[in-house]
Design a protein around this motif. Structure first.
Motif, PDB file in Angstrom:
ATOM      1  N   ALA A 191       3.592  -4.258  -0.820  1.00  0.00           N
ATOM      2  CA  ALA A 191       3.315  -5.735  -1.109  1.00  0.00           C
ATOM      3  C   ALA A 191       2.025  -6.013  -0.511  1.00  0.00           C
ATOM      4  CB  ALA A 191       4.593  -6.466  -1.096  1.00  0.00           C
ATOM      5  N   LEU A 192       1.921  -5.706   1.068  1.00  0.00           N
ATOM      6  CA  LEU A 192       0.766  -6.098   1.640  1.00  0.00           C
ATOM      7  C   LEU A 192      -0.517  -5.492   1.137  1.00  0.00           C
ATOM      8  CD1 LEU A 192      -0.711  -7.390   4.316  1.00  0.00           C
ATOM      9  CD2 LEU A 192      -0.268  -5.317   5.433  1.00  0.00           C
ATOM     10  N   ALA A 193      -0.419  -4.070   0.487  1.00  0.00           N
ATOM     11  CA  ALA A 193      -1.414  -3.604  -0.179  1.00  0.00           C
ATOM     12  C   ALA A 193      -1.724  -4.307  -1.535  1.00  0.00           C
ATOM     13  CB  ALA A 193      -1.102  -1.920  -0.347  1.00  0.00           C
ATOM     14  N   SER A 194      -1.044  -4.806  -2.327  1.00  0.00           N
ATOM     15  CA  SER A 194      -1.369  -5.234  -3.418  1.00  0.00           C
ATOM     16  C   SER A 194      -1.831  -6.650  -3.094  1.00  0.00           C
ATOM     17  CB  SER A 194      -0.060  -5.190  -4.570  1.00  0.00           C
ATOM     18  OG  SER A 194       0.860  -5.715  -3.835  1.00  0.00           O
ATOM     19  N   ALA A 195      -1.194  -7.456  -2.180  1.00  0.00           N
ATOM     20  CA  ALA A 195      -1.629  -8.599  -1.998  1.00  0.00           C
ATOM     21  C   ALA A 195      -3.269  -8.703  -1.446  1.00  0.00           C
ATOM     22  CB  ALA A 195      -0.727  -9.222  -0.960  1.00  0.00           C
ATOM     23  N   VAL A 196      -3.326  -7.579  -0.596  1.00  0.00           N
ATOM     24  CA  VAL A 196      -5.012  -7.743  -0.093  1.00  0.00           C
ATOM     25  C   VAL A 196      -5.750  -7.154  -1.173  1.00  0.00           C
ATOM     26  CG1 VAL A 196      -6.075  -6.478   1.616  1.00  0.00           C
ATOM     27  CG2 VAL A 196      -3.945  -7.295   2.238  1.00  0.00           C
ATOM     28  N   ILE A 225      -7.963  -4.265   6.471  1.00  0.00           N
ATOM     29  CA  ILE A 225      -6.490  -4.079   6.252  1.00  0.00           C
ATOM     30  C   ILE A 225      -6.163  -2.841   5.232  1.00  0.00           C
ATOM     31  CG2 ILE A 225      -4.576  -5.059   5.516  1.00  0.00           C
ATOM     32  CD1 ILE A 225      -5.458  -7.828   6.564  1.00  0.00           C
ATOM     33  N   GLN A 226      -7.057  -2.664   4.382  1.00  0.00           N
ATOM     34  CA  GLN A 226      -6.858  -1.753   3.129  1.00  0.00           C
ATOM     35  C   GLN A 226      -7.025  -0.338   3.949  1.00  0.00           C
ATOM     36  OE1 GLN A 226      -9.179  -2.150   0.015  1.00  0.00           O
ATOM     37  NE2 GLN A 226      -8.416  -4.114  -0.561  1.00  0.00           N
ATOM     38  N   ASP A 227      -8.037  -0.319   4.952  1.00  0.00           N
ATOM     39  CA  ASP A 227      -8.393   1.157   5.671  1.00  0.00           C
ATOM     40  C   ASP A 227      -7.010   1.257   6.381  1.00  0.00           C
ATOM     41  OD1 ASP A 227      -9.819   3.007   6.596  1.00  0.00           O
ATOM     42  OD2 ASP A 227     -10.829   1.840   8.346  1.00  0.00           O
ATOM     43  N   ALA A 228      -6.772   0.248   7.177  1.00  0.00           N
ATOM     44  CA  ALA A 228      -5.451   0.644   8.114  1.00  0.00           C
ATOM     45  C   ALA A 228      -4.253   1.020   7.248  1.00  0.00           C
ATOM     46  CB  ALA A 228      -4.938  -0.763   8.806  1.00  0.00           C
TER      47      ALA A 228
END
Length: 130
Positions: free
Chosen positions: A98-103, A116-119
């Protein structure tokens, strides 16, 4: 000749200040990562970065549980050696996907979202290896 000595002294002073600032930033980074490793011994820790040719970039630390629930997100942006990591509590408790799609969905061009996507990508790489 006096101008040359003054210019060299100024150059040396700037170099010493730059080295001290880089050391301070590196120390802050190491302390932040070490404290996360101690606090969250179980789970995954990902550190992501986004660099720009001009201007300043961003660093992001994402900590997730073994169940892939986000425990902590910290972000550092800034050009100064005084920049520090700041908590982003809005994403705590969210599933990693969910964090990945939100970002990705909200701010695809923002340097913080790219960090954040890289992390998240680094966490996924570690998960695949283990």
């Amino acid at each position: 000749m006096a101008f040359t000595h003054s210019a060299l002294a100024l150059l040396l002073a700037c170099w010493v200040l730059q080295a001290a600032g880089a050391w301070m930033q590196w120390r802050n980074y190491q302390q932040s990562v070490a404290s996360h490793r101690e606090t969250w011994a179980h789970g995954y820790l990902g550190v992501g970065k986004h660099r720009q040719k001009f201007g300043f970039g961003a660093l992001a630390i994402v900590v997730v549980s073994p169940e892939l629930v986000v425990k902590k997100v910290q972000v550092m942006t800034g050009f100064s050696v005084l920049a520090r990591f700041k908590d982003v509590a809005a994403w705590d408790g969210m599933p990693l996907q969910a964090l990945a799609s939100a970002v990705r969905g909200e701010k695809a061009s923002d340097k913080v979202s790219k960090a954040i996507q890289d992390a998240i990508q680094r966490i996924e790489e570690v998960r695949r290896k283990s």
